[in-house]
Design a protein around this motif. Structure first.
Motif, PDB file in Angstrom:
ATOM      1  N   ALA A 188      46.482  24.657  32.627  1.00  0.00           N
ATOM      2  CA  ALA A 188      47.134  25.731  31.893  1.00  0.00           C
ATOM      3  C   ALA A 188      47.366  25.359  30.424  1.00  0.00           C
ATOM      4  O   ALA A 188      47.458  26.239  29.564  1.00  0.00           O
ATOM      5  N   ASP A 189      47.446  24.071  30.122  1.00  0.00           N
ATOM      6  CA  ASP A 189      47.785  23.661  28.749  1.00  0.00           C
ATOM      7  C   ASP A 189      46.567  23.377  27.881  1.00  0.00           C
ATOM      8  O   ASP A 189      46.690  23.174  26.681  1.00  0.00           O
ATOM      9  N   ALA A 190      45.403  23.353  28.514  1.00  0.00           N
ATOM     10  CA  ALA A 190      44.184  23.044  27.760  1.00  0.00           C
ATOM     11  C   ALA A 190      43.801  24.228  26.880  1.00  0.00           C
ATOM     12  O   ALA A 190      44.277  25.342  27.080  1.00  0.00           O
ATOM     13  N   PRO A 191      42.915  23.993  25.895  1.00  0.00           N
ATOM     14  CA  PRO A 191      42.370  25.135  25.147  1.00  0.00           C
ATOM     15  C   PRO A 191      41.699  26.089  26.136  1.00  0.00           C
ATOM     16  O   PRO A 191      41.129  25.623  27.121  1.00  0.00           O
ATOM     17  N   PRO A 192      41.795  27.391  25.879  1.00  0.00           N
ATOM     18  CA  PRO A 192      41.309  28.334  26.884  1.00  0.00           C
ATOM     19  C   PRO A 192      39.791  28.252  27.096  1.00  0.00           C
ATOM     20  O   PRO A 192      39.039  28.005  26.157  1.00  0.00           O
ATOM     21  N   ARG A 193      39.399  28.453  28.350  1.00  0.00           N
ATOM     22  CA  ARG A 193      37.978  28.621  28.688  1.00  0.00           C
ATOM     23  C   ARG A 193      37.901  29.727  29.734  1.00  0.00           C
ATOM     24  O   ARG A 193      38.540  29.633  30.784  1.00  0.00           O
ATOM     25  N   ALA A 194      37.123  30.771  29.425  1.00  0.00           N
ATOM     26  CA  ALA A 194      36.951  31.851  30.384  1.00  0.00           C
ATOM     27  C   ALA A 194      35.468  32.143  30.492  1.00  0.00           C
ATOM     28  O   ALA A 194      34.749  32.146  29.480  1.00  0.00           O
ATOM     29  N   MET A 195      34.980  32.362  31.711  1.00  0.00           N
ATOM     30  CA  MET A 195      33.565  32.641  31.886  1.00  0.00           C
ATOM     31  C   MET A 195      33.312  34.144  31.946  1.00  0.00           C
ATOM     32  O   MET A 195      34.008  34.867  32.649  1.00  0.00           O
ATOM     33  N   ILE A 196      32.305  34.589  31.206  1.00  0.00           N
ATOM     34  CA  ILE A 196      31.921  36.003  31.249  1.00  0.00           C
ATOM     35  C   ILE A 196      31.005  36.214  32.451  1.00  0.00           C
ATOM     36  O   ILE A 196      29.959  35.581  32.545  1.00  0.00           O
ATOM     37  N   PHE A 197      31.414  37.074  33.384  1.00  0.00           N
ATOM     38  CA  PHE A 197      30.507  37.336  34.513  1.00  0.00           C
ATOM     39  C   PHE A 197      29.932  38.736  34.472  1.00  0.00           C
ATOM     40  O   PHE A 197      29.072  39.082  35.277  1.00  0.00           O
ATOM     41  N   ASP A 198      30.384  39.536  33.526  1.00  0.00           N
ATOM     42  CA  ASP A 198      29.747  40.839  33.347  1.00  0.00           C
ATOM     43  C   ASP A 198      30.143  41.391  31.997  1.00  0.00           C
ATOM     44  O   ASP A 198      31.151  40.986  31.413  1.00  0.00           O
ATOM     45  N   SER A 199      29.338  42.320  31.517  1.00  0.00           N
ATOM     46  CA  SER A 199      29.550  42.850  30.190  1.00  0.00           C
ATOM     47  C   SER A 199      28.920  44.245  30.196  1.00  0.00           C
ATOM     48  O   SER A 199      27.740  44.380  30.477  1.00  0.00           O
ATOM     49  N   VAL A 200      29.734  45.242  29.963  1.00  0.00           N
ATOM     50  CA  VAL A 200      29.282  46.622  30.146  1.00  0.00           C
ATOM     51  C   VAL A 200      29.550  47.424  28.875  1.00  0.00           C
ATOM     52  O   VAL A 200      30.641  47.351  28.314  1.00  0.00           O
ATOM     53  N   TYR A 201      28.563  48.173  28.430  1.00  0.00           N
ATOM     54  CA  TYR A 201      28.769  48.996  27.241  1.00  0.00           C
ATOM     55  C   TYR A 201      29.427  50.315  27.622  1.00  0.00           C
ATOM     56  O   TYR A 201      29.010  50.981  28.559  1.00  0.00           O
ATOM     57  N   ASP A 202      30.481  50.667  26.882  1.00  0.00           N
ATOM     58  CA  ASP A 202      31.185  51.913  27.118  1.00  0.00           C
ATOM     59  C   ASP A 202      31.158  52.682  25.806  1.00  0.00           C
ATOM     60  O   ASP A 202      31.493  52.136  24.757  1.00  0.00           O
ATOM     61  N   SER A 203      30.735  53.960  25.868  1.00  0.00           N
ATOM     62  CA  SER A 203      30.508  54.651  24.606  1.00  0.00           C
ATOM     63  C   SER A 203      31.804  54.896  23.830  1.00  0.00           C
ATOM     64  O   SER A 203      31.772  55.093  22.624  1.00  0.00           O
ATOM     65  N   TYR A 204      32.946  54.864  24.483  1.00  0.00           N
ATOM     66  CA  TYR A 204      34.208  55.051  23.754  1.00  0.00           C
ATOM     67  C   TYR A 204      34.799  53.760  23.247  1.00  0.00           C
ATOM     68  O   TYR A 204      35.312  53.676  22.140  1.00  0.00           O
ATOM     69  N   ARG A 205      34.737  52.698  24.073  1.00  0.00           N
ATOM     70  CA  ARG A 205      35.470  51.494  23.747  1.00  0.00           C
ATOM     71  C   ARG A 205      34.592  50.357  23.252  1.00  0.00           C
ATOM     72  O   ARG A 205      35.097  49.281  22.918  1.00  0.00           O
ATOM     73  N   GLY A 206      33.287  50.572  23.245  1.00  0.00           N
ATOM     74  CA  GLY A 206      32.398  49.461  22.929  1.00  0.00           C
ATOM     75  C   GLY A 206      32.228  48.618  24.181  1.00  0.00           C
ATOM     76  O   GLY A 206      32.433  49.090  25.292  1.00  0.00           O
ATOM     77  N   VAL A 207      31.896  47.341  23.978  1.00  0.00           N
ATOM     78  CA  VAL A 207      31.594  46.506  25.139  1.00  0.00           C
ATOM     79  C   VAL A 207      32.882  46.082  25.857  1.00  0.00           C
ATOM     80  O   VAL A 207      33.823  45.618  25.233  1.00  0.00           O
ATOM     81  N   VAL A 208      32.884  46.282  27.179  1.00  0.00           N
ATOM     82  CA  VAL A 208      33.981  45.799  28.016  1.00  0.00           C
ATOM     83  C   VAL A 208      33.456  44.549  28.722  1.00  0.00           C
ATOM     84  O   VAL A 208      32.433  44.596  29.404  1.00  0.00           O
ATOM     85  N   THR A 209      34.139  43.419  28.512  1.00  0.00           N
ATOM     86  CA  THR A 209      33.666  42.145  29.042  1.00  0.00           C
ATOM     87  C   THR A 209      34.557  41.699  30.197  1.00  0.00           C
ATOM     88  O   THR A 209      35.776  41.694  30.058  1.00  0.00           O
ATOM     89  N   TYR A 210      33.928  41.341  31.312  1.00  0.00           N
ATOM     90  CA  TYR A 210      34.702  40.859  32.458  1.00  0.00           C
ATOM     91  C   TYR A 210      34.718  39.352  32.456  1.00  0.00           C
ATOM     92  O   TYR A 210      33.664  38.729  32.313  1.00  0.00           O
ATOM     93  N   VAL A 211      35.898  38.769  32.582  1.00  0.00           N
ATOM     94  CA  VAL A 211      35.998  37.312  32.518  1.00  0.00           C
ATOM     95  C   VAL A 211      36.837  36.749  33.650  1.00  0.00           C
ATOM     96  O   VAL A 211      37.677  37.432  34.234  1.00  0.00           O
ATOM     97  N   ARG A 212      36.577  35.486  33.920  1.00  0.00           N
ATOM     98  CA  ARG A 212      37.413  34.705  34.824  1.00  0.00           C
ATOM     99  C   ARG A 212      37.948  33.539  33.980  1.00  0.00           C
ATOM    100  O   ARG A 212      37.165  32.756  33.423  1.00  0.00           O
ATOM    101  N   VAL A 213      39.279  33.464  33.873  1.00  0.00           N
ATOM    102  CA  VAL A 213      39.867  32.380  33.092  1.00  0.00           C
ATOM    103  C   VAL A 213      39.867  31.113  33.940  1.00  0.00           C
ATOM    104  O   VAL A 213      40.270  31.135  35.099  1.00  0.00           O
ATOM    105  N   VAL A 214      39.376  30.015  33.363  1.00  0.00           N
ATOM    106  CA  VAL A 214      39.358  28.741  34.074  1.00  0.00           C
ATOM    107  C   VAL A 214      40.518  27.860  33.605  1.00  0.00           C
ATOM    108  O   VAL A 214      41.305  27.381  34.412  1.00  0.00           O
ATOM    109  N   ASP A 215      40.628  27.673  32.295  1.00  0.00           N
ATOM    110  CA  ASP A 215      41.738  26.883  31.735  1.00  0.00           C
ATOM    111  C   ASP A 215      42.476  27.706  30.693  1.00  0.00           C
ATOM    112  O   ASP A 215      41.905  28.618  30.095  1.00  0.00           O
ATOM    113  N   GLY A 216      43.723  27.311  30.418  1.00  0.00           N
ATOM    114  CA  GLY A 216      44.497  27.902  29.326  1.00  0.00           C
ATOM    115  C   GLY A 216      44.769  29.371  29.555  1.00  0.00           C
ATOM    116  O   GLY A 216      44.743  29.853  30.690  1.00  0.00           O
ATOM    117  N   ASN A 217      45.024  30.088  28.452  1.00  0.00           N
ATOM    118  CA  ASN A 217      45.186  31.529  28.600  1.00  0.00           C
ATOM    119  C   ASN A 217      44.720  32.275  27.374  1.00  0.00           C
ATOM    120  O   ASN A 217      44.579  31.718  26.287  1.00  0.00           O
TER     121      ASN A 217
END
Ligand code: GTP
Length: 596
Positions: A188-217
């Motif tokens: 929890a105290d380390a610099p954050p690392r999150a893995m992107i497992f999906d990335s979807v384009y939305d015409s209103y919001r731009g790209v919505v990226t799905y992540v899983r946080v591994v360390d930090g926040n």
């Protein structure tokens, strides 16, 4: 959130084994969806996905579930089901600690399930075996519990039995997820690392990226960086999906959710990449990042040449949502202006083509798909070819083609016909295992080029629809390949050049020459159609000359009728393509390419 109350899982299932239905049922059982809100198959959002019954883009949903007075949060990550998207599957799996291995109790394990199970095991996920559709009269839970038990080494009694349709067993399943799956771990105290497992384009919001946080926040307004490119962005919004996006004040160790930075193109937020803090970056990325690799190429041309700008804009739009799509303009003498497009596989090609036709109202013709060839010429220079027309004319010392490792599961009565088919497609057998007394897993190494054509259709028709197929890329191999050209009166027709194995060159050449002879109208003079490898002709057909020209019908007739005929002929010419001196209606090329 305290990671000890989190459980991250995905569902591994063959198409139609009931993944979406079960997912809906879990959303309902956990109160995330009320029955009224519940549309069928909530997780499949795109129309095409729904119609074809496949899941292309993964999503993640957070569900509350209480066990013995403790409130847990379960993150269900949806994995794409098809072989073309193996890399996306592997990233969704990497975001989880566990997987439900979901098998139809009337069908048993299929090849795709097996392939994804192996992927899950490589990622060290805990597997919960589940038989679905136990309400079906044809269900054989005892038999398939045994099959599943044998496969993953558990007691058949421990295989859960559920019905996504009636809801039976779903609450036990949710309890099992909490009890059997490990909680995520991270620093929890380390610099954050999150893995992107999906990335979807939305015409209103731009790209919505799905992540899983591994360390930090990660927190709103934080400056984040993508580790593969170093590009940084401001985090405009971060949250969880349950079942609609809900912004939160951040995501910590083990959490799964989405983030929005305002980027407009999924290429700026790539699946597999690691997100970190731009000011306090992690030293190492999470590993496993790969660029998408287009493996199958085809020319796409508008049937009506004036649609070319629409096709170009349509591809630009699709690209925003599809990091694997690559294309460049191509000009063909036979088909006019179009694009050379690269795809992950044949299904990806079909999906893109269908979206272009449906969403952008385009009529398209595509050339026969081909794979990538690595060529070393006799002078030692090497090149990579994705279009048969770029095949070098000079002497070639080595050609390598991509190979796949294929798994086929069939009832044992079809072993012979499957082996015959695989051998005819230059397959080398790797092994064979009985899953049960009557079902067999066959493993082959085969050229990708051999399975991109009609291999799956052939397999289905030889096994009365019972076979299932999965494959993954497995290096390259040297092969005796040649380019076959089709010539009309000595002129090469670019769209028909194909790379084939030397043994198949003759049959390709004859088939194409015969087809074109039937489709091209007779001309004023004789037109030879030849198939050739380099300068060596391997097949020949002839379109005989017509005796008289159109005007001959008008002997003695009045001049206005003559003029009319000439006008008409001119009109017709607009749709004609000139190949050397030969006039060919575009329809003939289209018909020759579509009849496969
Ligand atoms: P993909 O999204 O294509 O991977 O399919 P899926 O695995 O999500 O399957 P889906 O949930 O779409 O279900 C496939 C078919 O099986 C549908 O016709 C469902 O109605 C049916 N089905 C799903 N679960 C059950 C079940 O428990 N019992 C019965 N009888 N039918 C079910």
């Amino acid at each position: 959130t305290d990671p000890s109350i989190l459980r991250n899982f995905c569902i591994i299932a063959h198409i139609d084994h009931g993944k979406s239905t079960l997912a809906d049922r879990m959303l309902q059982a956990t109160g995330v969806l009320t029955p009224r809100e519940m549309k069928n198959q909530y997780l499949d959002r795109m129309d095409i996905e729904r119609e074809r019954g496949i899941t292309i883009k993964s999503q993640a949903v957070r569900m509350p579930w209480e066990v013995e007075g403790t409130a847990y949060a379960l993150n269900m990550i949806d994995t794409p089901g098809h072989v073309d998207f193996t890399y996306e599957v592997s990233r969704s799996l990497a975001a989880c600690e566990g997987a439900l291995l979901l098998v139809d109790a009337a069908q048993g394990i299929e090849a795709q399930t097996l392939a994804n199970l192996y992927l899950a095991m490589e990622n060290e996920l805990t597997i919960i075996p589940v038989l679905n559709k136990i309400d079906l009269p044809a269900a054989q839970p005892e038999k398939y519990a045994e099959e599943l038990g044998n496969l993953i080494g558990v007691d058949p009694e421990d295989v859960l039995r559920v019905s996504g349709k009636t809801g039976e067993g779903v609450e036990e399943l949710l309890d099992r997820i909490v009890r059997d799956l490990p909680a995520p771990q991270g620093n929890a105290d380390a610099p954050p690392r999150a893995m992107i497992f999906d990335s979807v384009y939305d015409s209103y919001r731009g790209v919505v990226t799905y992540v899983r946080v591994v360390d930090g926040n990660l927190k709103p307004r934080q400056k984040i960086a993508m580790m593969s490119t170093g590009a940084d962005h401001e985090l405009l919004e971060i949250g969880v999906i349950s079942p609609e996006p809900k912004p939160t004040d951040g995501l910590g160790v083990g959490e799964v959710g989405y983030l929005i930075t305002g980027v407009k193109d999924v290429r700026q937020s790539r699946v597999g990449d690691t997100v970190t803090d731009a000011r306090r970056p992690a030293a190492e990325n999470l590993g496993g990042y790969e660029d998408p690799k287009p493996m199958v190429f085809s020319g796409l041309f508008p049937i009506d040449g004036s649609d070319y700008p629409i096709l170009r804009d349509a591809l630009d739009k699709l690209k925003l949502n599809d990091a694997a799509l690559v294309y460049e303009p191509e000009n063909s003498a036979a088909l006019g202006f179009g694009f050379r497009v690269g795809f992950l596989g044949l299904l990806h090609l079909e999906i893109v083509r269908e979206r272009l036709e449906r969403e952008f109202n385009l009529d398209l013709i595509s050339t026969a798909p081909n794979v990538i060839y690595d060529i070393v010429a006799e002078d030692g220079s090497s090149m990579r070819v994705t279009n048969p027309s770029e095949f070098p004319e000079g002497k070639i010392s080595v050609i390598e083609e991509p190979m796949v490792a294929c798994t086929v599961i069939v009832p044992s009565e079809f072993i012979g016909s499957v082996m015959e088919l695989c051998q005819s497609r230059r397959g080398q057998m790797g092994g064979m295992d009985y899953l049960s007394q009557e079902r067999v897993e066959l493993r082959y190494r085969m050229p990708l080029a051999e399975i991109v054509f009609d291999f799956f259709d052939q397999l289905k028709s030889r096994t009365k629809g019972y076979a299932s197929l999965d494959w993954k890329l497995d290096g390259t191999q040297e092969a005796d390949l040649v380019k076959v050209d089709i010539l009309l009166q000595g002129e090469r027709v670019d769209a028909f050049s194909a790379v084939t194995h030397r043994d198949n060159a003759y049959s390709y050449g004859t088939a194409m020459a015969t087809k074109l002879r039937q489709l091209i109208p007779r001309q004023q003079y004789e037109v030879p159609i030849q198939a050739a490898i380099g300068s060596r002709v391997i097949a020949r057909e002839t379109i005989r000359a017509i005796r008289k020209d159109v005007l001959s019908k008008c002997y003695g007739g009045d001049i206005s009728r003559k003029r009319k005929l000439l006008e008409k002929q001119k009109e017709g010419k607009k749709r004609m393509k000139m190949v050397g001196r030969v006039e060919v209606p575009q329809e003939a090329f289209i018909a020759a390419l579509s009849s496969g």
